[in-house]
Write an enzyme that holds these catalytic residues in place. Structure first.
Site, PDB file in Angstrom:
ATOM      1  N   ASP A  36     -47.820 -38.217 -19.798  1.00  0.00           N
ATOM      2  CA  ASP A  36     -48.614 -39.378 -20.188  1.00  0.00           C
ATOM      3  C   ASP A  36     -48.444 -39.738 -21.668  1.00  0.00           C
ATOM      4  O   ASP A  36     -47.880 -38.981 -22.446  1.00  0.00           O
ATOM      5  CB  ASP A  36     -50.099 -39.100 -19.907  1.00  0.00           C
ATOM      6  N   LYS A  57     -49.590 -44.977 -19.885  1.00  0.00           N
ATOM      7  CA  LYS A  57     -50.047 -46.351 -20.105  1.00  0.00           C
ATOM      8  C   LYS A  57     -50.312 -46.512 -21.594  1.00  0.00           C
ATOM      9  O   LYS A  57     -50.904 -45.646 -22.226  1.00  0.00           O
ATOM     10  CB  LYS A  57     -51.345 -46.616 -19.338  1.00  0.00           C
ATOM     11  N   MET A 170     -62.614 -43.691 -24.525  1.00  0.00           N
ATOM     12  CA  MET A 170     -62.026 -45.011 -24.204  1.00  0.00           C
ATOM     13  C   MET A 170     -63.064 -46.134 -24.313  1.00  0.00           C
ATOM     14  O   MET A 170     -63.130 -47.011 -23.469  1.00  0.00           O
ATOM     15  CB  MET A 170     -61.403 -44.990 -22.793  1.00  0.00           C
TER      16      MET A 170
END
Length: 249
Positions: A36, A57, A170
Site C-alpha cells: 500500500d 491509493k 483519515m
C-alpha cells in the site's frame, strides 16, 4: 502440489523499525508482495522476490480497484505462491485486511494475519501523547474520519459527548465538521493534536484546542496522512517537555 497462501502483514505506522519480527520473516519467504501507499519502500528490501506490486491509493487515485486486488491475491495464491499483502499500521484497523482474507478463503486459499503496530496508538506515543492516562481518561475511541459513503462517522457525535480520548484517522478533510461537534458539546478548550506522517522523518505536529486547531492546521499546512487526537492526554506532551527543560537548565 505446493499450496499457496495469503498472509496479511501489518507494516506498522511508518518507521521501518516498527514492523514486527514476524512480519519481516514472512516478507523473507514471500513470492509476491502487494503493498500500500503508506508502506515504507525500505521494507520491500526484506522480500527476495522481484514481484512487488503497488496496489495503494493516493488522494483518490487508485492503481488497482479493491476487486482487482482481491482477484490478484486469488490468482497468485492458487498458482501455489506465497502472497504477502503488506498494509500500513495494523491490517485489521480500517485496513480492509479482513475483507481480503475473507475473499481469498472463499476460493480455498489458506489465509493468515500478522498484526502490526497501529498508528492510532503509536503515532500519538511517538509524540509523548498517551491515549490513556490515569486521572485523565478511562477509555479511547478510534474512529475513521471518512466512511464508505465519504461522510463523517456518526460515532464522532457520540464520542464528543464522552470523556474519552478521541483518535480520528483519515479525518483532515472533515476537521471543521469534527471540531464543530465538540464545540456543540461546549468543549472549545479541550486540547487537540494533529500529527502528520507520524514516526517518519517528515513528521509534523500541530497542537491547539478545539477552538484553535483549524487555524493551527492552516498555518502549519497540515494535511493527510494525519491523525487527530482530542483529549486532556494531549497535555502530557508539554508536561514531559517542561520537565526535560527544567533538568537541562
Amino acid at each position: 502440489m505446493h499450496r499457496g497462501k495469503l498472509t496479511v502483514v501489518g507494516a506498522g505506522p511508518g518507521d521501518v523499525d516498527l514492523i514486527t519480527l514476524k512480519g519481516v520473516k514472512v516478507l523473507q519467504s514471500a513470492d509476491v508482495v502487494l503493498y500500500d501507499a503508506l508502506v515504507s519502500p525500505e521494507l520491500l528490501e526484506y522480500a527476495p522476490t522481484d514481484e512487488k506490486i503497488f496496489v495503494g491509493k493516493r488522494k483518490g487515485c487508485y492503481s488497482y480497484q479493491q476487486e482487482q486486488i482481491n482477484d490478484l491475491i486469488v490468482e497468485r495464491a492458487t498458482q501455489g505462491l506465497q502472497v504477502v499483502r503488506l498494509k500500513g499500521g495494523d491490517p485489521f484497523v480500517f485496513g480492509r485486511g479482513a475483507e481480503e482474507m475473507e475473499h481469498a478463503a472463499k476460493y480455498g486459499v489458506e489465509v493468515a494475519v500478522v498484526p502490526g503496530i497501529s498508528s492510532c496508538v503509536s503515532v500519538p506515543a511517538s509524540q509523548n501523547i498517551p491515549v490513556t492516562k490515569r486521572g485523565a481518561t478511562e477509555s479511547f475511541w478510534v474512529i475513521t474520519g471518512t466512511t464508505k459513503e465519504h461522510k463523517l462517522s456518526n460515532d464522532v457525535t457520540l464520542a464528543a459527548k464522552s470523556n474519552a480520548t478521541v483518535i480520528i484517522l483519515m479525518g483532515m478533510s472533515k476537521l471543521e465538521e469534527i471540531m464543530g461537534l465538540f464545540k456543540d458539546e461546549g468543549k472549545e478548550n479541550i486540547p487537540v493534536a494533529i500529527i502528520q506522517n507520524g514516526t517518519t522523518e517528515n513528521e509534523k505536529i500541530g497542537i491547539g484546542t478545539v477552538a484553535s486547531i483549524e487555524n493551527k492546521a492552516r498555518e502549519q499546512q497540515l494535511s493527510n496522512p494525519a491523525i487527530i487526537v482530542i483529549g486532556e492526554v494531549v497535555n502530557h506532551r508539554q508536561i514531559i517537555l517542561d520537565i526535560q527543560n527544567e533538568y537541562q537548565h
